[in-house]
Design a protein around this motif. Sequence first.
Motif, PDB file in Angstrom:
ATOM      1  N   MET A 127      22.457  24.778 -25.314  1.00 54.12           N
ATOM      2  CA  MET A 127      22.570  23.374 -25.010  1.00 54.12           C
ATOM      3  C   MET A 127      22.550  23.148 -23.500  1.00 54.12           C
ATOM      4  O   MET A 127      21.846  22.277 -23.017  1.00 54.12           O
ATOM      5  CB  MET A 127      23.861  22.845 -25.645  1.00 54.12           C
ATOM      6  CG  MET A 127      24.056  21.392 -25.456  1.00 54.12           C
ATOM      7  SD  MET A 127      23.042  20.503 -26.614  1.00 54.12           S
ATOM      8  CE  MET A 127      24.059  19.154 -26.978  1.00 54.12           C
ATOM      9  N   ILE A 128      23.340  23.935 -22.765  1.00 57.32           N
ATOM     10  CA  ILE A 128      23.394  23.788 -21.314  1.00 57.32           C
ATOM     11  C   ILE A 128      22.067  24.192 -20.699  1.00 57.32           C
ATOM     12  O   ILE A 128      21.604  23.568 -19.742  1.00 57.32           O
ATOM     13  CB  ILE A 128      24.577  24.597 -20.743  1.00 57.32           C
ATOM     14  CG1 ILE A 128      25.870  23.936 -21.184  1.00 57.32           C
ATOM     15  CG2 ILE A 128      24.508  24.702 -19.238  1.00 57.32           C
ATOM     16  CD1 ILE A 128      27.111  24.633 -20.779  1.00 57.32           C
ATOM     17  N   PHE A 129      21.432  25.221 -21.260  1.00 57.73           N
ATOM     18  CA  PHE A 129      20.110  25.618 -20.763  1.00 57.73           C
ATOM     19  C   PHE A 129      19.118  24.471 -20.913  1.00 57.73           C
ATOM     20  O   PHE A 129      18.377  24.157 -19.985  1.00 57.73           O
ATOM     21  CB  PHE A 129      19.617  26.856 -21.533  1.00 57.73           C
ATOM     22  CG  PHE A 129      18.220  27.245 -21.159  1.00 57.73           C
ATOM     23  CD1 PHE A 129      17.994  28.020 -20.043  1.00 57.73           C
ATOM     24  CD2 PHE A 129      17.134  26.830 -21.909  1.00 57.73           C
ATOM     25  CE1 PHE A 129      16.705  28.379 -19.674  1.00 57.73           C
ATOM     26  CE2 PHE A 129      15.848  27.178 -21.568  1.00 57.73           C
ATOM     27  CZ  PHE A 129      15.625  27.963 -20.443  1.00 57.73           C
TER      28      PHE A 129
ATOM     29  N   VAL B 222      18.681  29.514 -16.328  1.00 53.59           N
ATOM     30  CA  VAL B 222      19.338  30.707 -16.867  1.00 53.59           C
ATOM     31  C   VAL B 222      20.730  30.872 -16.247  1.00 53.59           C
ATOM     32  O   VAL B 222      21.671  31.262 -16.935  1.00 53.59           O
ATOM     33  CB  VAL B 222      18.464  31.958 -16.618  1.00 53.59           C
ATOM     34  CG1 VAL B 222      19.237  33.235 -16.847  1.00 53.59           C
ATOM     35  CG2 VAL B 222      17.241  31.916 -17.516  1.00 53.59           C
ATOM     36  N   LEU B 223      20.878  30.554 -14.964  1.00 51.63           N
ATOM     37  CA  LEU B 223      22.162  30.725 -14.289  1.00 51.63           C
ATOM     38  C   LEU B 223      23.275  29.867 -14.901  1.00 51.63           C
ATOM     39  O   LEU B 223      24.337  30.400 -15.241  1.00 51.63           O
ATOM     40  CB  LEU B 223      22.014  30.450 -12.791  1.00 51.63           C
ATOM     41  CG  LEU B 223      23.285  30.623 -11.970  1.00 51.63           C
ATOM     42  CD1 LEU B 223      23.746  32.063 -11.995  1.00 51.63           C
ATOM     43  CD2 LEU B 223      23.048  30.150 -10.556  1.00 51.63           C
ATOM     44  N   PRO B 224      23.091  28.534 -15.075  1.00 46.76           N
ATOM     45  CA  PRO B 224      24.171  27.775 -15.714  1.00 46.76           C
ATOM     46  C   PRO B 224      24.454  28.214 -17.153  1.00 46.76           C
ATOM     47  O   PRO B 224      25.598  28.176 -17.602  1.00 46.76           O
ATOM     48  CB  PRO B 224      23.700  26.325 -15.682  1.00 46.76           C
ATOM     49  CG  PRO B 224      22.463  26.284 -14.918  1.00 46.76           C
ATOM     50  CD  PRO B 224      22.043  27.668 -14.627  1.00 46.76           C
ATOM     51  N   GLN B 225      23.415  28.648 -17.860  1.00 47.75           N
ATOM     52  CA  GLN B 225      23.619  29.130 -19.225  1.00 47.75           C
ATOM     53  C   GLN B 225      24.476  30.391 -19.222  1.00 47.75           C
ATOM     54  O   GLN B 225      25.396  30.530 -20.021  1.00 47.75           O
ATOM     55  CB  GLN B 225      22.273  29.404 -19.894  1.00 47.75           C
ATOM     56  CG  GLN B 225      22.383  29.996 -21.275  1.00 47.75           C
ATOM     57  CD  GLN B 225      23.021  29.051 -22.264  1.00 47.75           C
ATOM     58  OE1 GLN B 225      22.840  27.851 -22.184  1.00 47.75           O
ATOM     59  NE2 GLN B 225      23.795  29.599 -23.185  1.00 47.75           N
ATOM     60  N   TYR B 226      24.198  31.297 -18.304  1.00 46.06           N
ATOM     61  CA  TYR B 226      24.964  32.542 -18.213  1.00 46.06           C
ATOM     62  C   TYR B 226      26.426  32.262 -17.833  1.00 46.06           C
ATOM     63  O   TYR B 226      27.349  32.788 -18.447  1.00 46.06           O
ATOM     64  CB  TYR B 226      24.322  33.481 -17.191  1.00 46.06           C
ATOM     65  CG  TYR B 226      25.094  34.747 -16.989  1.00 46.06           C
ATOM     66  CD1 TYR B 226      25.068  35.758 -17.940  1.00 46.06           C
ATOM     67  CD2 TYR B 226      25.876  34.931 -15.854  1.00 46.06           C
ATOM     68  CE1 TYR B 226      25.799  36.921 -17.774  1.00 46.06           C
ATOM     69  CE2 TYR B 226      26.609  36.085 -15.671  1.00 46.06           C
ATOM     70  CZ  TYR B 226      26.563  37.076 -16.630  1.00 46.06           C
ATOM     71  OH  TYR B 226      27.290  38.222 -16.458  1.00 46.06           O
ATOM     72  N   ILE B 227      26.621  31.404 -16.826  1.00 45.15           N
ATOM     73  CA  ILE B 227      27.977  31.084 -16.375  1.00 45.15           C
ATOM     74  C   ILE B 227      28.759  30.380 -17.482  1.00 45.15           C
ATOM     75  O   ILE B 227      29.920  30.697 -17.740  1.00 45.15           O
ATOM     76  CB  ILE B 227      27.930  30.234 -15.096  1.00 45.15           C
ATOM     77  CG1 ILE B 227      27.387  31.077 -13.945  1.00 45.15           C
ATOM     78  CG2 ILE B 227      29.297  29.668 -14.755  1.00 45.15           C
ATOM     79  CD1 ILE B 227      27.111  30.294 -12.685  1.00 45.15           C
TER      80      ILE B 227
END
Length: 117
Positions: free
Chosen positions: A1-3, A30-35
């Motif tokens: 969802m965030i991605f 990818v960075l916000p999804q990972y965090i």
Amino acid sequence: MIFTISFFLWITFFGRFTLASVVSGVLVSVLPQYISSRLIRSGPVFATAFKIILALPIAVFQAFRLIFSRPVFTVRSEKSPENRIVEFGKIISITMTPEEIVISKDREGLLIHEVKK
């Protein structure tokens, strides 16, 4: 969802839908999804979004009722949900209704101020 949200925001701010914007959008999203996957435990995202959408008609009704009434102010406490996504949905659905606002959250629960007739 965030991605998905961050990807569409990137495409919107980029201004054009090109191969470069898609590739850079995927890399940046990818960075916000990972965090977020490390910080937020999974939960019922769609049920929470549905609960927020269902609170919209109630918010409109309460807004009209507050305009044409004499308000009385009260305070109540409510237990906070364990899951952070459910808690977020609860706080948003309470806050978007004009008769209630969440003032604080502590270990005991949510402190809700109400304006009722």
